[in-house]
Write an enzyme that holds these catalytic residues in place. Structure first.
Site, PDB file in Angstrom:
ATOM      1  N   ASP A  88      -3.713  -0.458  -3.243  1.00 17.74           N
ATOM      2  CA  ASP A  88      -4.572  -0.162  -2.088  1.00 17.74           C
ATOM      3  C   ASP A  88      -5.822  -1.028  -2.262  1.00 17.74           C
ATOM      4  O   ASP A  88      -6.570  -0.849  -3.235  1.00 17.74           O
ATOM      5  CB  ASP A  88      -4.925   1.340  -2.091  1.00 17.74           C
ATOM      6  CG  ASP A  88      -5.786   1.727  -0.898  1.00 17.74           C
ATOM      7  OD1 ASP A  88      -6.574   0.879  -0.419  1.00 17.74           O
ATOM      8  OD2 ASP A  88      -5.682   2.881  -0.442  1.00 17.74           O
ATOM      9  N   LYS A 102     -12.677  -9.428  11.771  1.00 20.72           N
ATOM     10  CA  LYS A 102     -12.005 -10.739  11.736  1.00 20.72           C
ATOM     11  C   LYS A 102     -13.034 -11.869  11.667  1.00 20.72           C
ATOM     12  O   LYS A 102     -12.786 -12.896  11.032  1.00 20.72           O
ATOM     13  CB  LYS A 102     -11.084 -10.916  12.952  1.00 20.72           C
ATOM     14  CG  LYS A 102      -9.857 -10.006  12.928  1.00 20.72           C
ATOM     15  CD  LYS A 102      -8.992 -10.187  11.686  1.00 20.72           C
ATOM     16  CE  LYS A 102      -7.640  -9.532  11.802  1.00 20.72           C
ATOM     17  NZ  LYS A 102      -6.910  -9.503  10.520  1.00 20.72           N
ATOM     18  N   GLN A 128       0.851  -1.195   0.000  1.00 23.49           N
ATOM     19  CA  GLN A 128       0.000   0.000   0.000  1.00 23.49           C
ATOM     20  C   GLN A 128       0.883   1.240   0.000  1.00 23.49           C
ATOM     21  O   GLN A 128       1.686   1.416   0.903  1.00 23.49           O
ATOM     22  CB  GLN A 128      -0.865  -0.004   1.265  1.00 23.49           C
ATOM     23  CG  GLN A 128      -1.771   1.197   1.387  1.00 23.49           C
ATOM     24  CD  GLN A 128      -2.266   1.392   2.805  1.00 23.49           C
ATOM     25  OE1 GLN A 128      -1.656   0.900   3.759  1.00 23.49           O
ATOM     26  NE2 GLN A 128      -3.346   2.114   2.946  1.00 23.49           N
ATOM     27  N   TYR A 159     -10.254  -4.127  21.001  1.00 19.45           N
ATOM     28  CA  TYR A 159     -10.119  -4.612  19.619  1.00 19.45           C
ATOM     29  C   TYR A 159     -11.353  -4.180  18.810  1.00 19.45           C
ATOM     30  O   TYR A 159     -11.264  -3.887  17.628  1.00 19.45           O
ATOM     31  CB  TYR A 159      -9.937  -6.132  19.615  1.00 19.45           C
ATOM     32  CG  TYR A 159      -9.144  -6.630  18.436  1.00 19.45           C
ATOM     33  CD1 TYR A 159      -7.760  -6.497  18.401  1.00 19.45           C
ATOM     34  CD2 TYR A 159      -9.767  -7.221  17.350  1.00 19.45           C
ATOM     35  CE1 TYR A 159      -7.030  -6.947  17.325  1.00 19.45           C
ATOM     36  CE2 TYR A 159      -9.051  -7.674  16.264  1.00 19.45           C
ATOM     37  CZ  TYR A 159      -7.686  -7.534  16.259  1.00 19.45           C
ATOM     38  OH  TYR A 159      -6.971  -7.975  15.179  1.00 19.45           O
TER      39      TYR A 159
HETATM   40  N1  NAD Z   1       0.403  -8.343  15.053  1.00 18.57           N
HETATM   41  C1  NAD Z   1      -0.494  -9.042  15.681  1.00 18.57           C
HETATM   42  O1  NAD Z   1      -0.527  -9.077  16.911  1.00 18.57           O
HETATM   43  C2  NAD Z   1      -1.504  -9.826  14.911  1.00 18.57           C
HETATM   44  C3  NAD Z   1      -2.193 -10.878  15.537  1.00 18.57           C
HETATM   45  C4  NAD Z   1      -3.137 -11.589  14.816  1.00 18.57           C
HETATM   46  C5  NAD Z   1      -3.385 -11.250  13.505  1.00 18.57           C
HETATM   47  N2  NAD Z   1      -2.712 -10.220  12.918  1.00 18.57           N
HETATM   48  C6  NAD Z   1      -3.009  -9.882  11.524  1.00 18.57           C
HETATM   49  O2  NAD Z   1      -1.869  -9.999  10.731  1.00 18.57           O
HETATM   50  C7  NAD Z   1      -2.075  -9.220   9.550  1.00 18.57           C
HETATM   51  C8  NAD Z   1      -0.823  -8.404   9.251  1.00 18.57           C
HETATM   52  O3  NAD Z   1      -0.668  -7.411  10.239  1.00 18.57           O
HETATM   53  P1  NAD Z   1       0.718  -7.144  10.982  1.00 18.57           P
HETATM   54  O4  NAD Z   1       0.461  -7.284  12.435  1.00 18.57           O
HETATM   55  O5  NAD Z   1       1.789  -7.916  10.336  1.00 18.57           O
HETATM   56  O6  NAD Z   1       0.947  -5.576  10.773  1.00 18.57           O
HETATM   57  P2  NAD Z   1       1.583  -4.743   9.557  1.00 18.57           P
HETATM   58  O7  NAD Z   1       1.280  -3.328   9.894  1.00 18.57           O
HETATM   59  O8  NAD Z   1       2.984  -5.104   9.352  1.00 18.57           O
HETATM   60  O9  NAD Z   1       0.743  -5.221   8.306  1.00 18.57           O
HETATM   61  C9  NAD Z   1      -0.526  -4.696   7.988  1.00 18.57           C
HETATM   62  C10 NAD Z   1      -0.513  -4.462   6.506  1.00 18.57           C
HETATM   63  O10 NAD Z   1      -1.797  -4.044   6.048  1.00 18.57           O
HETATM   64  C11 NAD Z   1      -1.536  -3.142   4.970  1.00 18.57           C
HETATM   65  N3  NAD Z   1      -2.726  -2.358   4.649  1.00 18.57           N
HETATM   66  C12 NAD Z   1      -3.491  -1.598   5.477  1.00 18.57           C
HETATM   67  N4  NAD Z   1      -4.441  -0.956   4.751  1.00 18.57           N
HETATM   68  C13 NAD Z   1      -4.270  -1.328   3.448  1.00 18.57           C
HETATM   69  C14 NAD Z   1      -4.908  -1.006   2.234  1.00 18.57           C
HETATM   70  N5  NAD Z   1      -5.957  -0.161   2.188  1.00 18.57           N
HETATM   71  N6  NAD Z   1      -4.445  -1.579   1.092  1.00 18.57           N
HETATM   72  C15 NAD Z   1      -3.393  -2.428   1.098  1.00 18.57           C
HETATM   73  N7  NAD Z   1      -2.734  -2.776   2.229  1.00 18.57           N
HETATM   74  C16 NAD Z   1      -3.174  -2.226   3.386  1.00 18.57           C
HETATM   75  C17 NAD Z   1      -0.385  -2.292   5.499  1.00 18.57           C
HETATM   76  O11 NAD Z   1       0.236  -1.580   4.452  1.00 18.57           O
HETATM   77  C18 NAD Z   1       0.494  -3.361   6.097  1.00 18.57           C
HETATM   78  O12 NAD Z   1       1.379  -3.881   5.120  1.00 18.57           O
HETATM   79  C19 NAD Z   1      -3.317  -8.383   9.796  1.00 18.57           C
HETATM   80  O13 NAD Z   1      -4.431  -9.001   9.194  1.00 18.57           O
HETATM   81  C20 NAD Z   1      -3.448  -8.452  11.314  1.00 18.57           C
HETATM   82  O14 NAD Z   1      -4.760  -8.239  11.771  1.00 18.57           O
HETATM   83  C21 NAD Z   1      -1.765  -9.499  13.595  1.00 18.57           C
END
Ligand code: NAD
Length: 263
Positions: free
Chosen positions: A68, A166, A42, A159
């Site tokens: 995006d 989710k 993004q 959350y």
């Molecule tokens: N970190 C945690 O504790 C955790 C736990 C369970 C699940 N998750 C899930 O893991 C996944 C990745 O998150 P993360 O924790 O690695 O954080 P992160 O911030 O590294 O990744 C989130 C990503 O979403 C992208 N994004 C947001 N809006 C966007 C859009 N409009 N278009 C394209 N991309 C977009 C961001 O650019 C980023 O690359 C998410 O679904 C998150 O909910 C995270």
């Protein structure tokens, strides 16, 4: 020892922002297993970060493309670029979530229509939008993996609407699993416990979530980035050939606990 070899396979990884992104934890495993990768990100400012991150994998990196997921034209352009290179996909990794800050700062009761719409559009509908387009360029027997979180099932304070998003993501994975099942394409969710990433750090009280999870979990620890990447790799590989529509927890056994006592 059985090892997973994905040589000759191609994965589209959506949602890597930096080296702490869970999407990167999965991508690294897929690349180490020999597959080639396309990354969608993004915003143009993410391109140099991804270029640096992926540099060591050389020819295994087929394409870096801005997308995006809330913009249909971006989604169409991403898949047109993949198609134009004559690439057939085998895997799709969905690692994307977003919700406006106020939806987690205010009580869930005060969720605005816009907050709801944005959270569910970017965090859940995007799986449907990406999968529908990916399926047209995907070989049979492919695999789609999305990252979810326990707050889909039970209340996790703060959350809020992301828990609803989710739940929608996991239900979407089940319906996609049905639509794509006869082609042998599987769709599953991986549900990690809390991990220190950019997205997570914006959740109010996140450090407390990490400590609490580790103290309650059956294994008395949080999962690692490696643990999450390995589960994604397993779900892409033929080792999980008859598993679809599932949500698989990688949380040290936090989600199986019904009660915990102070030790
Ligand atoms: N970190 C945690 O504790 C955790 C736990 C369970 C699940 N998750 C899930 O893991 C996944 C990745 O998150 P993360 O924790 O690695 O954080 P992160 O911030 O590294 O990744 C989130 C990503 O979403 C992208 N994004 C947001 N809006 C966007 C859009 N409009 N278009 C394209 N991309 C977009 C961001 O650019 C980023 O690359 C998410 O679904 C998150 O909910 C995270």
């Amino acid at each position: 020892m059985v090892s997973i070899d994905l040589t000759g396979k191609v994965a589209l990884i959506a949602g890597v922002q930096n080296s702490y992104s869970l999407g990167w934890a999965a991508a690294k495993k897929v690349l180490e297993a020999g597959a080639s990768c396309i990354f969608s990100y993004q915003g143009e400012r993410n391109q140099p970060v991804l270029e640096k991150l992926t540099a060591e994998y050389g020819a295994q990196i087929l394409l870096l493309e801005q997308c995006d997921v809330s913009v249909d034209a971006d989604l169409d352009r991403l898949f047109a670029a993949i198609d134009a290179k004559g690439i057939q996909l085998d895997y799709l990794m969905h690692a994307i979530a977003f919700t406006p800050r106020e939806t987690q700062e205010n009580p869930f009761l005060e969720t605005s229509r816009d907050g709801w719409r944005i959270a569910l559009d970017i965090s859940a509908y995007s799986l449907v939008a990406l999968s529908g387009r990916a399926a047209k360029l995907m070989n049979d027997n492919g695999s789609i993996v999305a990252l979810t979180y326990f707050a889909s099932e039970k209340v996790v304070p703060k959350y809020n609407v992301m828990g609803v998003a989710k739940a929608a993501l996991e239900a979407s994975a089940r319906y996609l699993a049905y639509d794509l099942g006869t082609r042998g394409i599987r769709v599953n969710c991986v549900s990690p416990g809390p991990m220190r990433t950019v997205a997570a750090k914006s959740i109010p009280g996140f450090s407390q979530m990490m400590d609490k999870t580790a103290s309650v979990a059956a294994m008395k620890k949080n999962a690692s980035f490696d643990d999450v990447g390995n589960m994604c790799l397993f779900l892409f590989s033929p080792m999980s050939n008859a598993t679809t529509g599932e949500t698989i927890y990688v949380d040290g056994g936090y989600s199986v606990m019904g009660m915990s006592f102070e030790s």
